[in-house]
Design an enzyme around this catalytic site. Structure first.
Site, PDB file in Angstrom:
ATOM      1  N   LYS A 102       0.939  -1.161  -0.014  1.00  0.00           N
ATOM      2  CA  LYS A 102      -0.050   0.101  -0.141  1.00  0.00           C
ATOM      3  C   LYS A 102       0.905   1.284  -0.068  1.00  0.00           C
ATOM      4  O   LYS A 102       1.538   1.437   0.959  1.00  0.00           O
ATOM      5  CB  LYS A 102      -0.894  -0.051   1.139  1.00  0.00           C
ATOM      6  CG  LYS A 102      -1.679   1.388   1.361  1.00  0.00           C
ATOM      7  CD  LYS A 102      -2.469   1.356   2.792  1.00  0.00           C
ATOM      8  CE  LYS A 102      -2.923   2.742   2.776  1.00  0.00           C
ATOM      9  NZ  LYS A 102      -3.805   2.989   4.263  1.00  0.00           N
ATOM     10  N   GLY A 163      -8.436   8.910   9.667  1.00  0.00           N
ATOM     11  CA  GLY A 163      -8.853   9.162  11.092  1.00  0.00           C
ATOM     12  C   GLY A 163     -10.027  10.086  11.351  1.00  0.00           C
ATOM     13  O   GLY A 163     -10.233  10.205  12.499  1.00  0.00           O
ATOM     14  N   ASN A 211      -8.867   1.442   9.691  1.00  0.00           N
ATOM     15  CA  ASN A 211      -8.126   1.108  10.830  1.00  0.00           C
ATOM     16  C   ASN A 211      -8.832   1.863  11.999  1.00  0.00           C
ATOM     17  O   ASN A 211      -9.490   1.221  13.104  1.00  0.00           O
ATOM     18  CB  ASN A 211      -6.676   1.534  10.831  1.00  0.00           C
ATOM     19  CG  ASN A 211      -5.667   1.197  11.914  1.00  0.00           C
ATOM     20  OD1 ASN A 211      -4.657   1.280  12.032  1.00  0.00           O
ATOM     21  ND2 ASN A 211      -6.466   0.625  13.280  1.00  0.00           N
ATOM     22  N   THR A 212      -8.686   3.225  11.982  1.00  0.00           N
ATOM     23  CA  THR A 212      -9.161   4.086  13.155  1.00  0.00           C
ATOM     24  C   THR A 212     -10.723   3.833  13.474  1.00  0.00           C
ATOM     25  O   THR A 212     -11.008   3.674  14.453  1.00  0.00           O
ATOM     26  CB  THR A 212      -9.019   5.358  12.915  1.00  0.00           C
ATOM     27  OG1 THR A 212      -7.658   5.668  12.594  1.00  0.00           O
ATOM     28  CG2 THR A 212      -9.310   6.200  14.244  1.00  0.00           C
TER      29      THR A 212
END
EC number: 2.8.1.10
Length: 260
Positions: A102, A163, A211-212
């Site tokens: 990535k 995020g 992710n977050t």
């Protein structure tokens, strides 16, 4: 409608899950492992900077990930130049992580938006060196097309800043990207809750990376399950075909047999 044959295919590799997850921001490794398991994800992205490549005797997050079960996707988080990102990918490959990467090249510390000029530069070099490149980019259809043209295996436009949890801020651009490129489109960044993931999939995206949205939730394990279900539901709804939107009502019950 059968879903077991509806696989995500990236550079010839087949995956059953269309949810990809990160490994940062968890309270501990045990929570991370459980969340990944519950999410159903098969592709796990790891920041090369967080992996202790130089000293394998020290505990690393890789000690807690079954690399026979999951496909590792090393990422270049924290890189702000093409040269830095290229070096990071080379290190990952030399350390035996993966050449399936990535690619992130950031342009601004406040927004963490990609620097597309540096991104394209890095992608060209890495593709020539045999890397399978999945680039994190803006939701710009022109840039996504350029990334496809130079050989990227997928494009990963942001839904919103990393995020932020703001969801899919520009669904129209995502739709245009889907109409413009033939490689898989993976929404990366900005997903805050299950409905955001479902919307991305209902638009026709091939997958979602987050992710977050999971690790930052009050209950990451429960949110991982929610995201798993949302991605699957969104994909199924997309394939089923939603009804068209109309301004006025249409009766759902038959009018025949009504009492005059």
């Amino acid at each position: 409608m059968r879903t077991d044959t509806d696989k995500l295919i990236i550079a010839g590799r087949e995956f059953n899950s269309r949810l990809m997850v990160g490994t940062g921001k968890y309270a501990d490794f045990q929570q991370m492992v459980k969340a990944i398991e519950v999410s159903g994800a098969e592709i796990i992205t790891v920041a090369v900077r967080r992996v202790n490549i130089s000293d394998r005797n020290k505990e690393s997050l890789l000690d807690h990930i079954d690399t026979k079960k999951y496909t590792l996707l090393p990422n270049t988080a924290g890189c702000y130049t093409a040269d830095d990102a290229i070096r990071t990918c080379r290190l990952a490959r030399e350390a035996g992580l993966s050449d399936f990467v990535k690619l992130e090249v950031l342009g601004d510390e406040k927004t963490l938006f990609p620097d597309n000029e540096e991104l394209l530069k890095a992608a060209k070099v890495l593709i020539k060196e045999g890397f399978t490149v999945l680039p994190y980019t803006t939701d710009d259809p022109i840039v996504c097309k350029k990334l496809e043209d130079i050989g990227c295996a997928a494009v990963m436009p942001l839904g919103a800043p990393i995020g932020s949890g703001l969801g899919i801020r520009n669904p129209y651009n995502i739709r245009i990207i889907l109409d413009t490129v033939k490689v898989p489109v993976i929404v990366d960044a900005g997903v805050g809750t299950a409905s955001d993931a479902a919307i991305a999939m209902e638009l026709g995206c091939h997958g979602v990376l987050m992710n977050t949205g999971i690790a930052g939730a009050k209950d990451p394990i429960a949110m991982a399950e929610a995201m798993n279900l949302a991605v699957r539901a969104g994909r199924l709804a997309y394939r089923a075909g939603r009804i068209p939107k109309k301004l006025y009502a249409t009766a759902s019950s038959p009018v025949e047999g009504t009492i005059e």
